[in-house]
Write a protein that holds these residues in place. Structure first.
Motif, PDB file in Angstrom:
ATOM      1  N   TYR A   1     -39.702  -0.457 -53.245  1.00  0.00           N
ATOM      2  CA  TYR A   1     -39.193  -1.591 -52.472  1.00  0.00           C
ATOM      3  C   TYR A   1     -40.275  -2.642 -52.204  1.00  0.00           C
ATOM      4  O   TYR A   1     -39.983  -3.853 -52.217  1.00  0.00           O
ATOM      5  CB  TYR A   1     -38.587  -1.103 -51.154  1.00  0.00           C
TER       6      TYR A   1
ATOM      7  N   ASN B   1     -34.511   5.312 -43.333  1.00  0.00           N
ATOM      8  CA  ASN B   1     -33.773   4.402 -42.452  1.00  0.00           C
ATOM      9  C   ASN B   1     -34.515   3.098 -42.218  1.00  0.00           C
ATOM     10  O   ASN B   1     -33.878   2.051 -42.035  1.00  0.00           O
ATOM     11  CB  ASN B   1     -33.465   5.103 -41.126  1.00  0.00           C
TER      12      ASN B   1
ATOM     13  N   ARG C   1     -33.488   1.001 -45.074  1.00  0.00           N
ATOM     14  CA  ARG C   1     -32.136   0.461 -44.870  1.00  0.00           C
ATOM     15  C   ARG C   1     -32.150  -0.711 -43.891  1.00  0.00           C
ATOM     16  O   ARG C   1     -31.412  -1.681 -44.062  1.00  0.00           O
ATOM     17  CB  ARG C   1     -31.213   1.563 -44.364  1.00  0.00           C
ATOM     18  N   ILE C   2     -32.976  -0.616 -42.851  1.00  0.00           N
ATOM     19  CA  ILE C   2     -33.047  -1.688 -41.857  1.00  0.00           C
ATOM     20  C   ILE C   2     -33.633  -2.959 -42.472  1.00  0.00           C
ATOM     21  O   ILE C   2     -33.140  -4.074 -42.243  1.00  0.00           O
ATOM     22  CB  ILE C   2     -33.883  -1.238 -40.649  1.00  0.00           C
TER      23      ILE C   2
ATOM     24  N   TRP D   1     -34.213  -3.710 -45.947  1.00  0.00           N
ATOM     25  CA  TRP D   1     -33.659  -4.210 -47.204  1.00  0.00           C
ATOM     26  C   TRP D   1     -32.156  -3.970 -47.372  1.00  0.00           C
ATOM     27  O   TRP D   1     -31.580  -4.384 -48.372  1.00  0.00           O
ATOM     28  CB  TRP D   1     -34.400  -3.592 -48.383  1.00  0.00           C
ATOM     29  N   GLY D   2     -31.538  -3.285 -46.435  1.00  0.00           N
ATOM     30  CA  GLY D   2     -30.113  -3.025 -46.554  1.00  0.00           C
ATOM     31  C   GLY D   2     -29.826  -1.771 -47.369  1.00  0.00           C
ATOM     32  O   GLY D   2     -30.740  -1.082 -47.818  1.00  0.00           O
ATOM     33  N   THR D   3     -28.551  -1.506 -47.568  1.00  0.00           N
ATOM     34  CA  THR D   3     -28.139  -0.278 -48.230  1.00  0.00           C
ATOM     35  C   THR D   3     -27.717  -0.484 -49.685  1.00  0.00           C
ATOM     36  O   THR D   3     -27.446   0.490 -50.391  1.00  0.00           O
ATOM     37  CB  THR D   3     -26.954   0.364 -47.473  1.00  0.00           C
ATOM     38  N   GLY D   4     -27.657  -1.725 -50.131  1.00  0.00           N
ATOM     39  CA  GLY D   4     -27.211  -1.998 -51.494  1.00  0.00           C
ATOM     40  C   GLY D   4     -28.276  -1.708 -52.530  1.00  0.00           C
ATOM     41  O   GLY D   4     -29.456  -1.486 -52.227  1.00  0.00           O
TER      42      GLY D   4
ATOM     43  N   ARG E   1     -30.726  -2.671 -55.690  1.00  0.00           N
ATOM     44  CA  ARG E   1     -31.532  -3.843 -56.065  1.00  0.00           C
ATOM     45  C   ARG E   1     -32.094  -3.640 -57.464  1.00  0.00           C
ATOM     46  O   ARG E   1     -32.169  -2.523 -57.967  1.00  0.00           O
ATOM     47  CB  ARG E   1     -32.683  -4.048 -55.074  1.00  0.00           C
TER      48      ARG E   1
ATOM     49  N   ARG F   1     -32.663   1.928 -54.763  1.00  0.00           N
ATOM     50  CA  ARG F   1     -31.745   2.256 -53.667  1.00  0.00           C
ATOM     51  C   ARG F   1     -32.519   3.013 -52.592  1.00  0.00           C
ATOM     52  O   ARG F   1     -33.520   3.673 -52.884  1.00  0.00           O
ATOM     53  CB  ARG F   1     -30.597   3.134 -54.166  1.00  0.00           C
ATOM     54  N   PRO F   2     -32.057   2.961 -51.336  1.00  0.00           N
ATOM     55  CA  PRO F   2     -32.786   3.659 -50.269  1.00  0.00           C
ATOM     56  C   PRO F   2     -32.943   5.159 -50.505  1.00  0.00           C
ATOM     57  O   PRO F   2     -33.956   5.748 -50.123  1.00  0.00           O
ATOM     58  CB  PRO F   2     -31.923   3.393 -49.024  1.00  0.00           C
TER      59      PRO F   2
END
Length: 297
Positions: free
Chosen positions: A58, A118, A121-122, A124-127, A129, A223-224
């Motif tokens: 990420y 988590n 997720r906070i 970069w989000g859950t989608g 990339r 992805r996360p």
């Protein structure tokens, strides 16, 4: 096996599967190398390792897409961030529990994994990339489609594996790591600064986790939970190769990656991830000391 037809298997075989297996195996081998180095010195299974991979991916993604940096520079940033990050997590968390049992450290690492996942997720989000870059056609060689990203994955993996081998065999730090992996108490008695060695291990292991996550993101999507879902084949490679044996971990990584991709000839694609677990069980039952005879601790 009832209904097994060797002629059908030969007819269904596609050399593309072998190339894909080499690519996947390269990623697993790099990740397994970093994990086994950490275990060899610290003697605990770090469940958060997969999330270290995701963090590295990420940060490289952010450098690549948000700051328009070339992917090579972005990858270096991801490696450095995760190397430093792994050391910081050790100083803030793991160091406080190092004198406790391996089970305690295992549980703590699960907590670290949840926190990191988590946080991703906070921020970069859950989608899903992807790294930015031109979409290039896949040239064919002998009927095998070879993507430029796949070539990069294999080449970078070989470079990382070769560089780590030279580090372990030709440098004082590497020799000290090997000595401590064999017997930490004896290494301390012989004058090796094991505390400083722990710092080096986290830096090297964190950097390898970061680049492994970046390679995984190049091959698929970022992805996360990308690192968490990759843990089974990574752990299978480490155990199959003999925990604490870097060469065995690399061999195990390639074996699992290639076997996973070749398995689609005889089983549905959705069952492919189970191959790592199956090989793990077979390895523990048939050769618990590892591929090259290193004892699994």
């Amino acid at each position: 096996m009832a209904g097994f037809d060797p002629q059908f298997v030969m007819a269904a075989f596609d050399p593309q599967f072998l190339w894909n297996g080499l690519v996947v195996g390269s990623i697993i081998a790099v990740a397994a190398l970093g994990l086994t180095l950490i275990f060899g010195i610290l003697n605990f299974i770090n469940i958060a390792y997969g999330d270290y991979m995701a963090v590295g991916a990420y940060f490289a993604f952010a450098a690549n897409t948000q700051y328009d940096l070339p992917i090579v520079v972005a990858a270096l940033i991801g490696m450095v961030v995760m190397a430093v990050g792994a050391l910081v997590v050790d100083k803030l968390v793991f160091e406080r529990f190092r004198s406790r049992s391996a089970i305690v450290l295992l549980v703590v690492s699960i907590g670290v994994a949840f926190v990191l996942r988590n946080l991703i997720r906070i921020v970069w989000g859950t989608g899903s990339r992807r790294f930015s870059g031109p979409i290039e056609a896949a040239p064919q060689f002998f009927g095998i489609r070879v993507l430029p990203d796949q070539v990069a994955i294999v080449v970078i993996s070989v470079a990382i594996l070769g560089g780590t081998y030279l580090l372990l065999r030709r440098t004082r730090i590497g020799i000290a790591m090997r000595a401590a992996s064999d017997d930490t108490d004896l290494a301390r008695i012989r004058g090796i600064d094991t505390e400083r060695l722990v710092t080096y291990v986290w830096l090297v292991g964190g950097a390898i986790a970061g680049i492994a996550g970046i390679l995984l993101g190049l091959d698929a999507q970022i992805r996360p939970n990308m690192g968490f879902t990759a843990l089974i084949p990574i752990f299978a490679a480490v155990i199959l190769g003999g925990i604490g044996d870097p060469i065995g971990a690399v061999a195990g990584g390639y074996a699992i990656g290639i076997t996973q991709e070749l398995s689609v000839v005889v089983i549905p694609t959705e069952y492919k991830p189970a191959i790592g677990l199956l090989l793990l069980i077979i390895g523990l039952l048939s050769k618990p000391e590892g591929i090259f005879g290193e004892a699994t601790r």
